[in-house]
Motif scaffolding. Structure first.
Motif, PDB file in Angstrom:
ATOM      1  N   SER A 241       0.682  -0.987   0.174  1.00 52.57           N
ATOM      2  CA  SER A 241       0.083   0.038   0.010  1.00 52.57           C
ATOM      3  C   SER A 241       0.703   1.327   0.158  1.00 52.57           C
ATOM      4  N   TRP A 242       0.314   2.395  -0.594  1.00 58.47           N
ATOM      5  CA  TRP A 242       1.114   3.568  -0.343  1.00 58.47           C
ATOM      6  C   TRP A 242       0.744   4.428   0.685  1.00 58.47           C
ATOM      7  N   GLN A 243      -0.256   3.822   1.442  1.00 57.58           N
ATOM      8  CA  GLN A 243      -0.819   4.769   2.490  1.00 57.58           C
ATOM      9  C   GLN A 243       0.276   5.292   3.737  1.00 57.58           C
ATOM     10  N   LEU A 244       1.060   4.560   4.158  1.00 61.16           N
ATOM     11  CA  LEU A 244       1.733   4.894   5.248  1.00 61.16           C
ATOM     12  C   LEU A 244       2.823   6.324   4.783  1.00 61.16           C
ATOM     13  N   TYR A 245       2.959   6.234   3.579  1.00 63.97           N
ATOM     14  CA  TYR A 245       4.039   7.444   3.218  1.00 63.97           C
ATOM     15  C   TYR A 245       3.006   8.527   2.756  1.00 63.97           C
ATOM     16  N   ALA A 246       1.796   8.135   2.477  1.00 62.23           N
ATOM     17  CA  ALA A 246       1.052   9.109   1.991  1.00 62.23           C
ATOM     18  C   ALA A 246       0.537   9.856   3.111  1.00 62.23           C
ATOM     19  N   GLU A 247       0.657   9.380   4.452  1.00 62.87           N
ATOM     20  CA  GLU A 247       0.148  10.282   5.612  1.00 62.87           C
ATOM     21  C   GLU A 247       1.533  11.224   5.904  1.00 62.87           C
ATOM     22  N   ALA A 248       2.605  10.893   5.213  1.00 65.91           N
ATOM     23  CA  ALA A 248       3.825  11.785   5.421  1.00 65.91           C
ATOM     24  C   ALA A 248       3.503  12.731   4.305  1.00 65.91           C
ATOM     25  N   GLY A 249       2.908  12.492   3.282  1.00 61.40           N
ATOM     26  CA  GLY A 249       2.793  13.280   2.217  1.00 61.40           C
ATOM     27  C   GLY A 249       1.709  14.596   2.365  1.00 61.40           C
ATOM     28  N   ILE A 250       0.823  14.268   3.350  1.00 60.51           N
ATOM     29  CA  ILE A 250      -0.341  14.943   3.429  1.00 60.51           C
ATOM     30  C   ILE A 250       0.170  16.301   4.242  1.00 60.51           C
ATOM     31  N   PHE A 251       1.210  16.345   4.788  1.00 57.22           N
ATOM     32  CA  PHE A 251       1.709  17.515   5.690  1.00 57.22           C
ATOM     33  C   PHE A 251       2.363  18.274   4.848  1.00 57.22           C
ATOM     34  N   SER A 252       2.823  17.786   3.516  1.00 58.70           N
ATOM     35  CA  SER A 252       3.387  18.631   2.356  1.00 58.70           C
ATOM     36  C   SER A 252       2.476  19.247   1.514  1.00 58.70           C
ATOM     37  N   LEU A 253       1.323  18.138   1.171  1.00 54.85           N
ATOM     38  CA  LEU A 253       0.546  18.471  -0.114  1.00 54.85           C
ATOM     39  C   LEU A 253      -0.908  18.746   0.295  1.00 54.85           C
ATOM     40  N   GLU A 254      -1.265  18.231   1.574  1.00 53.83           N
ATOM     41  CA  GLU A 254      -2.481  18.152   2.236  1.00 53.83           C
ATOM     42  C   GLU A 254      -3.627  17.133   1.403  1.00 53.83           C
ATOM     43  N   LYS A 255      -3.873  17.360   0.191  1.00 56.92           N
ATOM     44  CA  LYS A 255      -4.803  16.265  -0.694  1.00 56.92           C
ATOM     45  C   LYS A 255      -3.929  15.558  -1.607  1.00 56.92           C
ATOM     46  N   ILE A 256      -3.851  14.341  -1.469  1.00 56.51           N
ATOM     47  CA  ILE A 256      -2.757  13.538  -2.572  1.00 56.51           C
ATOM     48  C   ILE A 256      -3.676  12.488  -2.901  1.00 56.51           C
ATOM     49  N   TYR A 257      -3.103  11.758  -4.213  1.00 55.66           N
ATOM     50  CA  TYR A 257      -3.612  10.622  -4.752  1.00 55.66           C
ATOM     51  C   TYR A 257      -2.471   9.753  -5.255  1.00 55.66           C
ATOM     52  N   ASN A 258      -2.465   8.775  -5.708  1.00 52.82           N
ATOM     53  CA  ASN A 258      -1.792   7.925  -6.570  1.00 52.82           C
ATOM     54  C   ASN A 258      -2.290   6.726  -7.290  1.00 52.82           C
ATOM     55  N   MET A 259      -1.715   6.167  -8.286  1.00 51.29           N
ATOM     56  CA  MET A 259      -2.420   4.807  -8.756  1.00 51.29           C
ATOM     57  C   MET A 259      -0.929   4.093  -8.942  1.00 51.29           C
ATOM     58  N   GLY A 260      -1.080   2.895  -8.472  1.00 51.80           N
ATOM     59  CA  GLY A 260       0.613   2.287  -8.606  1.00 51.80           C
ATOM     60  C   GLY A 260       0.337   0.862  -8.250  1.00 51.80           C
ATOM     61  N   PRO A 261       1.255   0.150  -8.658  1.00 54.42           N
ATOM     62  CA  PRO A 261       1.362  -1.245  -8.472  1.00 54.42           C
ATOM     63  C   PRO A 261       1.475  -1.568  -7.013  1.00 54.42           C
ATOM     64  N   THR A 262       0.812  -2.551  -6.622  1.00 48.22           N
ATOM     65  CA  THR A 262       0.623  -3.000  -5.181  1.00 48.22           C
ATOM     66  C   THR A 262       0.740  -4.558  -5.251  1.00 48.22           C
ATOM     67  N   PHE A 263       1.627  -5.221  -4.240  1.00 49.33           N
ATOM     68  CA  PHE A 263       1.883  -6.455  -4.240  1.00 49.33           C
ATOM     69  C   PHE A 263       1.450  -7.305  -2.944  1.00 49.33           C
ATOM     70  N   ARG A 264       0.621  -8.260  -3.180  1.00 48.41           N
ATOM     71  CA  ARG A 264       0.215  -9.180  -1.895  1.00 48.41           C
ATOM     72  C   ARG A 264       0.276 -10.377  -2.357  1.00 48.41           C
TER      73      ARG A 264
END
Ligand code: ATP
Ligand code: MG
Length: 436
Positions: free
Chosen positions: A188-211
């Motif tokens: 998931s992108w999520q944990l890093y996105a939670e850092a990203g919101i303090f820089s860009l507030e509203k963010i999105y992404n579409m990327g490969p995910t592996f499980r």
């Protein structure tokens, strides 16, 4: 190369340009010859066209080439357009020149082959009209997701694919050798996105995910694409509404751009249109259990996760996707916070698609409680020190925030109305397959 005409535009041109000479190029989709005539169907990315090659209408050597060329040969044709009510699209090309660019060998794929064989031949099978239609719809969906978030002021934000720790449970991690150390492919992108919101507030992404999904289901891939969003100052209820809007927006884009493809896949256009104009209901997990236990005569104990079977039974009660909130906190990932009003539940949601396509979105508000998260990570046997950087985000100007992930392939499968998620991605990776 001479200027060529797309097959689909011929229908438009023909009204005005009947008898006009045109060039087309593509691949032989079907071919059959009898004596001095060859009937071909040619495909390009836009459609199929019947072409009639008659000896005498073109140089003899070209006629011989036309007779010899097998299906999937690549080909350039010149001819005149004539009306023919029996032909697909209503027109046919009467050929005056033919140039076989590449004579194909006998094509290994013929009618009615097993799904496994088709997966072995995936590099060839993706050119089938069915797969090409699905992939066009996928392309619309991906474009729609970018458009949706950008129009609402979200920035695209990238997270690393190689990550030192888990986000969605250690059991589905893919381990990767990293020089003399080890790392994991992103779940998931999520944990890093939670850092990203303090820089860009509203963010999105579409990327490969592996499980590393250990069970074989028609909904799980080992490598899939997730479209995620994360936003500062938003709570569970805000993002639920964004998720509903996103699905409606995707549907509208597909309806606008892919009418032909939906038809080719036998998908009901009007059904999707109605959904794209509907409100989607939101219920709680507890209410979902009530439906299952009272109306479906099931016996699901409070605290159990909803499996495929339960999700499908629940979906039977709705014509649109349904959002389920407030799952039991015990079965949720460590970052999903307790609802203070009902602490045994989490501020989280899943969106479940109609007709048995299962969960297409999962999301939550994010916990701000370092102590609670630490305990939950420890209970899972995680190394808490790996999450120090994540806890920092709660120490330097923390704000309420929330986000969700949409499974691209599951959403495509639902919109296309196809049985298996494998056909929504060009080269699927599953428990049993990573080739070709
Ligand atoms: P499930 O319970 O079905 O395994 P999940 O709860 O693990 O789903 P999330 O972690 O919430 O899923 O991921 C967000 C979305 O990503 C899901 O709603 C789903 O659409 C998609 N998704 C999750 N796992 C897979 C997978 N293995 N293959 C394809 N899509 C997936
Ligand atoms: Mg899962």
């Amino acid at each position: 190369m001479s200027k060529t005409t797309w097959i689909k535009t011929i229908e438009v041109l023909s009204g005005k340009k009947l008898d006009a000479t045109i060039n087309i190029r593509g691949w032989i989709y079907r071919t059959r010859s009898s004596g001095n005539i060859v009937f071909m169907t040619i495909r390009d990315i836009t459609g199929v066209l019947q072409a009639t090659v008659k000896k005498g209408n073109l140089p003899d050597n070209e006629f011989e080439d036309a007779k010899k060329a097998l299906i999937e040969s690549s080909i350039e044709l010149k001819g005149t357009i004539k009306e023919d009510k029996r032909a697909p699209g209503g027109y046919e090309l009467q050929v005056t020149n033919i140039h076989v660019v590449n004579f194909a060998e006998p094509f290994p794929i013929v009618k009615d082959q097993s799904p496994e064989f088709l997966l072995d031949q995936r590099h060839l099978w993706i050119r089938s009209r069915k797969l090409a239609s699905i992939l066009k719809i996928r392309s619309t969906l991906v474009g729609a997701i970018h458009q949706f978030f950008r129009e609402r002021g979200f920035y695209e934000f990238d997270a690393p694919i190689l990550q030192p720790s888990q986000c969605e449970g250690g059991s589905t991690l893919f381990e990767v050798k990293y020089y003399n150390d080890k790392t994991y492919l992103s779940q998931s992108w999520q944990l890093y996105a939670e850092a990203g919101i303090f820089s860009l507030e509203k963010i999105y992404n579409m990327g490969p995910t592996f499980r590393a999904e250990k069970s074989k289901t028609s909904r799980h891939l080992s490598e899939f694409w997730m479209a995620e969003m994360e936003a500062a100052w938003m709570d569970l209820y805000d993002i639920v509404e964004i998720g509903k809007d996103e699905i409606r927006f995707i549907l509208k884009q597909v309806l606008k751009n892919n009418k032909n493809e939906l038809e080719l896949l036998n998908q009901d256009y009007n059904k999707l249109k109605q959904i794209s104009e509907s409100d989607f209901p939101t219920i709680t997990y507890t209410e979902a259990l009530k439906i299952l236990n009272e109306k479906e005569n099931m016996n699901i104990k409070w605290g159990k996760d909803l499996r495929t079977l339960e999700e499908n039974k629940l979906a039977d009660h709705f014509k649109t996707p349904v959002v389920v909130t407030h799952y039991p906190v015990e079965i949720m990932a460590f970052y999903k916070p307790r609802d203070k009003k009902d602490p045994k539940t989490a501020l989280c949601f899943d969106m479940i698609a109609p007709e048995g396509y299962g969960e297409i979105i999962g999301g939550s508000q994010r916990s701000l409680d370092i102590k609670d998260m630490t305990e939950r990570l420890e209970a899972m046997g995680e190394k808490v020190e790996n999450y120090e950087w994540y806890f920092d985000l709660r120490k330097f100007g923390s704000v309420p925030h929330a986000g969700y992930g949409l499974g691209v392939e599951r959403t495509v499968a639902w919109i296309c109305g196809i049985d298996n998620i494998k056909d929504t991605i060009p080269f699927p990776r599953t428990l049993l397959r990573f080739r070709p």
